[in-house]
Design a protein around this motif. Structure first.
Motif, PDB file in Angstrom:
ATOM      1  N   ALA A 189       1.061  10.009  -4.705  1.00  0.00           N
ATOM      2  CA  ALA A 189       1.522  11.188  -4.252  1.00  0.00           C
ATOM      3  C   ALA A 189       2.604  12.078  -5.154  1.00  0.00           C
ATOM      4  CB  ALA A 189       2.313  11.288  -2.901  1.00  0.00           C
ATOM      5  N   ALA A 190       3.184  11.315  -6.020  1.00  0.00           N
ATOM      6  CA  ALA A 190       4.138  11.816  -7.093  1.00  0.00           C
ATOM      7  C   ALA A 190       3.340  12.110  -8.278  1.00  0.00           C
ATOM      8  CB  ALA A 190       4.999  10.831  -7.409  1.00  0.00           C
ATOM      9  N   GLY A 191       2.033  11.624  -8.303  1.00  0.00           N
ATOM     10  CA  GLY A 191       1.131  12.005  -9.712  1.00  0.00           C
ATOM     11  C   GLY A 191       1.801  11.045 -10.640  1.00  0.00           C
ATOM     12  N   VAL A 192       2.191  10.014 -10.695  1.00  0.00           N
ATOM     13  CA  VAL A 192       2.654   9.009 -11.708  1.00  0.00           C
ATOM     14  C   VAL A 192       1.689   7.944 -11.718  1.00  0.00           C
ATOM     15  CG1 VAL A 192       5.043   9.438 -11.367  1.00  0.00           C
ATOM     16  CG2 VAL A 192       4.195   7.702 -10.270  1.00  0.00           C
ATOM     17  N   TRP A 193       1.705   7.165 -12.700  1.00  0.00           N
ATOM     18  CA  TRP A 193       0.795   6.057 -12.825  1.00  0.00           C
ATOM     19  C   TRP A 193       1.414   4.818 -11.777  1.00  0.00           C
ATOM     20  CZ3 TRP A 193      -3.558   6.212 -16.313  1.00  0.00           C
ATOM     21  CH2 TRP A 193      -3.182   7.178 -17.158  1.00  0.00           C
ATOM     22  N   SER A 194       0.323   4.576 -11.076  1.00  0.00           N
ATOM     23  CA  SER A 194       0.589   3.586  -9.731  1.00  0.00           C
ATOM     24  C   SER A 194      -0.149   2.319  -9.963  1.00  0.00           C
ATOM     25  CB  SER A 194      -0.172   4.199  -8.503  1.00  0.00           C
ATOM     26  OG  SER A 194       0.593   3.723  -7.359  1.00  0.00           O
ATOM     27  N   VAL A 195       0.900   1.095 -10.063  1.00  0.00           N
ATOM     28  CA  VAL A 195       0.745  -0.292 -10.314  1.00  0.00           C
ATOM     29  C   VAL A 195       1.035  -1.262  -9.237  1.00  0.00           C
ATOM     30  CG1 VAL A 195       0.994  -2.152 -11.835  1.00  0.00           C
ATOM     31  CG2 VAL A 195       0.996   0.205 -12.818  1.00  0.00           C
ATOM     32  N   ALA A 216      -6.311   1.174  -2.174  1.00  0.00           N
ATOM     33  CA  ALA A 216      -5.385   2.151  -2.003  1.00  0.00           C
ATOM     34  C   ALA A 216      -5.459   3.205  -3.234  1.00  0.00           C
ATOM     35  CB  ALA A 216      -4.279   1.639  -1.614  1.00  0.00           C
ATOM     36  N   GLY A 217      -6.114   2.813  -4.090  1.00  0.00           N
ATOM     37  CA  GLY A 217      -6.006   3.942  -5.575  1.00  0.00           C
ATOM     38  C   GLY A 217      -5.202   3.507  -6.516  1.00  0.00           C
ATOM     39  N   ALA A 218      -4.780   2.485  -6.369  1.00  0.00           N
ATOM     40  CA  ALA A 218      -3.961   1.884  -7.690  1.00  0.00           C
ATOM     41  C   ALA A 218      -4.634   2.059  -9.034  1.00  0.00           C
ATOM     42  CB  ALA A 218      -3.673   0.317  -7.633  1.00  0.00           C
ATOM     43  N   ASP A 219      -3.750   2.485 -10.050  1.00  0.00           N
ATOM     44  CA  ASP A 219      -4.311   2.798 -11.488  1.00  0.00           C
ATOM     45  C   ASP A 219      -4.661   1.448 -12.167  1.00  0.00           C
ATOM     46  OD1 ASP A 219      -4.643   5.893 -11.605  1.00  0.00           O
ATOM     47  OD2 ASP A 219      -2.134   5.464 -11.261  1.00  0.00           O
ATOM     48  N   TYR A 220      -3.682   0.694 -11.894  1.00  0.00           N
ATOM     49  CA  TYR A 220      -3.664  -0.838 -12.479  1.00  0.00           C
ATOM     50  C   TYR A 220      -3.304  -1.684 -11.213  1.00  0.00           C
ATOM     51  CZ  TYR A 220      -4.275   1.249 -17.157  1.00  0.00           C
ATOM     52  OH  TYR A 220      -4.655   1.950 -18.216  1.00  0.00           O
ATOM     53  N   VAL A 221      -3.862  -3.030 -11.361  1.00  0.00           N
ATOM     54  CA  VAL A 221      -3.373  -4.030 -10.775  1.00  0.00           C
ATOM     55  C   VAL A 221      -2.988  -5.177 -11.686  1.00  0.00           C
ATOM     56  CG1 VAL A 221      -3.710  -5.707  -8.655  1.00  0.00           C
ATOM     57  CG2 VAL A 221      -4.838  -3.289  -8.703  1.00  0.00           C
ATOM     58  N   VAL A 250       0.890  -1.190  -0.037  1.00  0.00           N
ATOM     59  CA  VAL A 250       0.181  -0.065  -0.063  1.00  0.00           C
ATOM     60  C   VAL A 250       1.028   1.218   0.167  1.00  0.00           C
ATOM     61  CG1 VAL A 250      -1.536   1.315   1.431  1.00  0.00           C
ATOM     62  CG2 VAL A 250      -1.924  -1.201   1.138  1.00  0.00           C
ATOM     63  N   SER A 251       1.972   1.155   0.580  1.00  0.00           N
ATOM     64  CA  SER A 251       3.068   2.218   0.724  1.00  0.00           C
ATOM     65  C   SER A 251       3.645   2.574  -0.751  1.00  0.00           C
ATOM     66  CB  SER A 251       4.180   1.789   1.761  1.00  0.00           C
ATOM     67  OG  SER A 251       3.679   2.130   3.017  1.00  0.00           O
ATOM     68  N   ASP A 252       3.662   1.782  -1.596  1.00  0.00           N
ATOM     69  CA  ASP A 252       4.022   1.789  -2.785  1.00  0.00           C
ATOM     70  C   ASP A 252       2.848   2.539  -3.490  1.00  0.00           C
ATOM     71  OD1 ASP A 252       6.881   0.491  -3.395  1.00  0.00           O
ATOM     72  OD2 ASP A 252       5.675  -1.210  -2.477  1.00  0.00           O
TER      73      ASP A 252
END
Length: 260
Positions: free
Chosen positions: A194-200, A238-243, A186-188
């Motif tokens: 927080a950085a505004g990048v795509w989060s996977v 946690a808000g991931a854009d993709y899993v 979840v921290s990842d």
């Protein structure tokens, strides 16, 4: 807009299936101070700077009360160092044994590089810990273009975005929208958001799943499906854009993002 770079986490994402190395060290370090903690409690803050991880565990109601019972007073900041003084040497003594590169990593990274992508990385480990992990991974054929620990950002690790920004500067990445962060905690996910990048989020071998490779392979297909669904729900929450199930699915995610 073209994706320019991928920023990976380390333990649980590209090495150390199940993110096993820190767990026992944390549990033993609390036990050395008279407090028994569970694996579930230990894994909740996983991915953070290790002192922040200890601080977060001590702030949990049950652990805070157990600390008070065992030590005669509520925990204070010096107690973070007390636990850490046990944690660091124990982790360093075993870290090389938990630095096996996860299945599919080397082949997938080669494919991503062939797509023209830079490969960066962030971690919750310190520089001293990373010296061990990076060498062990390189000996197996995995070597990102750069890595940054919280030591490079004045101790501000995840969920702060600063390690990602350090990678972007080093790699010359032009825009947060051109960057994908991949991790197993979840921290990842929060770091990426927080950085505004795509989060996977990556499921198999993740700290959230909490199983080593042998334990995972021993599961029935039905059990694997249920575990994967549970982990997916955590990352999506946690808000991931993709899993993704495993790292081999990442090139397809990059292409999907570029087609959006």
């Amino acid at each position: 807009m073209k994706i320019e770079g991928i920023i990976f986490d380390w333990a649980g994402t590209t090495v150390d299936f199940g993110c096993m190395a820190p767990v026992r060290a944390f549990m033993d370090s609390f036990a050395a101070n008279g407090v028994t903690v569970t694996e579930e409690e230990t894994r909740k803050p996983m991915g953070m700077l290790k002192r922040d991880h200890i601080r977060t565990m001590l702030s949990m109601d049950r652990i805070g009360e157990a600390w008070k019972d065992a030590n005669g007073s509520a925990w204070a900041e010096e107690d973070v160092e007390k636990v850490y003084s046990h944690f660091e040497p124990e982790l360093l003594s075993t870290l090389a044994n938990y630095s096996k590169v996860k299945p599919g990593v080397i082949e997938t990274v080669a494919k991503l590089r062939a797509m023209g992508l830079a490969i960066g990385s962030t971690t919750g480990y310190t520089d001293v810990m990373m010296d061990i992990v990076v060498k062990a991974a390189a000996d197996q054929g995995y070597e990102p273009d750069c890595w940054f620990s919280p030591d490079s950002t004045d101790g501000k690790g995840r969920p702060y975005p600063y390690m990602i920004f350090k990678n972007m500067m080093k790699l010359g990445l032009s825009d947060v929208r051109c960057v994908v962060k991949v991790g197993d905690t979840v921290s990842d996910i929060r770091e990426g958001k927080a950085a505004g990048v795509w989060s996977v989020g990556i499921i198999d071998g993740s700290s959230v799943m909490g199983l080593n490779e042998d334990q995972f392979n021993a599961l029935s297909e039905e059990e694997k499906t249920q575990k994967r669904q549970d982990v997916r729900a955590v990352f999506e929450g946690a808000g991931a854009d993709y899993v993704i199930q495993n790292i081999t699915e990442l090139p397809a995610v990059v292409e999907a993002i570029q087609h959006r």
